[in-house]
Motif scaffolding. Structure first.
Motif, PDB file in Angstrom:
ATOM      1  N   VAL A 147       0.866  -1.179   0.000  1.00 27.17           N
ATOM      2  CA  VAL A 147       0.000   0.000   0.000  1.00 27.17           C
ATOM      3  C   VAL A 147       0.902   1.227   0.000  1.00 27.17           C
ATOM      4  N   VAL A 148       0.534   2.225  -0.783  1.00 24.09           N
ATOM      5  CA  VAL A 148       1.308   3.459  -0.806  1.00 24.09           C
ATOM      6  C   VAL A 148       1.112   4.200   0.511  1.00 24.09           C
ATOM      7  N   THR A 149       2.199   4.502   1.182  1.00 24.59           N
ATOM      8  CA  THR A 149       2.194   5.265   2.430  1.00 24.59           C
ATOM      9  C   THR A 149       3.281   6.338   2.334  1.00 24.59           C
ATOM     10  N   LEU A 165      -1.980  -1.909  -9.066  1.00 23.80           N
ATOM     11  CA  LEU A 165      -2.857  -3.071  -9.191  1.00 23.80           C
ATOM     12  C   LEU A 165      -4.319  -2.656  -9.077  1.00 23.80           C
ATOM     13  N   LEU A 166      -4.651  -1.931  -8.009  1.00 22.56           N
ATOM     14  CA  LEU A 166      -6.030  -1.476  -7.848  1.00 22.56           C
ATOM     15  C   LEU A 166      -6.096  -0.384  -6.792  1.00 22.56           C
ATOM     16  N   ASP A 167      -7.168   0.382  -6.837  1.00 23.34           N
ATOM     17  CA  ASP A 167      -7.483   1.344  -5.790  1.00 23.34           C
ATOM     18  C   ASP A 167      -8.593   0.733  -4.947  1.00 23.34           C
ATOM     19  N   ASP A 168      -8.321   0.541  -3.679  1.00 27.07           N
ATOM     20  CA  ASP A 168      -9.253  -0.099  -2.748  1.00 27.07           C
ATOM     21  C   ASP A 168      -9.972   0.980  -1.943  1.00 27.07           C
ATOM     22  N   ILE A 272      -2.996   0.172  -4.103  1.00 31.44           N
ATOM     23  CA  ILE A 272      -2.221  -1.053  -3.942  1.00 31.44           C
ATOM     24  C   ILE A 272      -1.339  -1.235  -5.174  1.00 31.44           C
ATOM     25  N   LEU A 273      -0.063  -1.446  -4.928  1.00 35.62           N
ATOM     26  CA  LEU A 273       0.923  -1.614  -5.991  1.00 35.62           C
ATOM     27  C   LEU A 273       1.517  -3.017  -5.962  1.00 35.62           C
TER      28      LEU A 273
END
Length: 306
Positions: A147-149, A165-168, A272-273
């Motif tokens: 997760v990008v932090t 991958l996706l945006d949650d 999410i990457l």
């Protein structure tokens, strides 16, 4: 093959010291120091110097790290091309990811990889995003879901390849009879004055909630602390506060709570990457794993997130 001593130097740079790097690599501090001395002697340069009570890397070490990143990427590209010419993948392949990914995304991908590559040993590791990058850097993992932090490496970091991958989306969870449950549209800002249940300061979840709330124009009042979704839901059920829960996370029907999908711009979400070492993205097993992950993600969160 890249000289292991260069990886030691990378880890000392990552952790800011010999002792911390040794702990992360499961070496002794003396072993790390010895490898740094050997590398310095081979190159005829000084790599570390005293700085207060610790050490710092020299200008020569910084130059060496820059070239190490290039060498590492070339090595990964070479491995990818060799693997593409192999008849059947063999050896081992390790995937790592944070808790939700390790629950909902990685197991289906790992099972698919196992079924398609019977000679390939598959291993899964649950780890926080920061640790996932460390595992990749140390060569202990081949693909990570992160997760990008604020602590994430920048996308142009020469050591890694990072692909979305996706945006949650993040949903608000409140007590079942909370006044917000009667409203047709709820934004995150509508919960600005609520008591909040957050994760441990510094954790990925804590950073995620703080970032989302600040983007909505407020700093959350941290009334309670919980790192597990179930613990947070139990607190919400007793009217102790509200929480943000990613769409991928499941809500336990045992608790009298309501999940509210948030409106407004920007609607809070976590990105999410998929991360690999630089140069490894074209490895056939990495490409295959990414395909399985995208399929699973599309099934869990279809386009539009209905």
């Amino acid at each position: 093959m890249i000289d292991p001593k260069l990886k030691v130097l990378q880890m000392v740079d990552r952790y800011g010291g010999v002792t911390a790097a040794a702990e992360a690599m499961r070496y002794t501090p003396s072993a790390v120091s010895y490898q740094l001395r050997q590398l310095a002697e081979q190159l005829g340069v000084q790599l570390i110097e005293p700085s207060g009570r610790g050490i710092q890397l020299t200008a020569a070490a910084r130059i060496l790290l820059r070239h190490t990143a290039v060498l590492q990427a070339q090595w990964e590209q070479a491995r990818s091309e060799l693997a593409a010419n192999a008849e059947e993948p063999s050896g081992s392949f390790t995937l790592c990811g944070f808790s939700t990914a390790a629950t909902h995304l990685l197991p289906p991908a790992a099972a698919a990889l196992r079924d398609h590559n019977p000679r390939l040993g598959i291993r899964l590791i649950e780890a926080e995003p920061v640790r996932c990058f460390e595992l990749l850097l140390a060569g202990e993992a081949d693909l990570g879901l992160v997760v990008v932090t604020p602590d994430s490496p920048p996308l142009n970091d020469a050591r890694f390849d990072q692909q979305p991958l996706l945006d949650d989306p993040l949903d608000l969870v409140v007590q079942a009879d909370h006044p917000l449950t009667a409203r047709r549209r709820v934004s995150l800002a509508d919960a600005a004055r609520e008591p909040w249940i957050l994760g441990t300061p510094g954790s990925t979840y804590h950073q995620l909630v703080i970032t989302a709330c600040m983007a909505a124009g407020f700093t959350p009042d941290m009334a309670h602390q919980a790192d597990e979704w179930e613990t947070g839901q139990a607190m919400v059920a007793q009217g102790l506060g509200v929480i943000l829960v990613p769409r991928l996370a499941r809500i336990d029907t045992e608790w009298p709570v309501t999940r509210i999908r948030l409106s407004g711009e920007p609607a809070p979400a976590r990105r999410i990457l998929v991360a690999t070492r630089k140069g490894a993205a074209q490895h056939p097993v990495v490409a295959q794993a990414l395909g399985f992950l995208r399929t699973t993600a599309a099934e869990l969160l279809p386009a539009g997130h209905p």
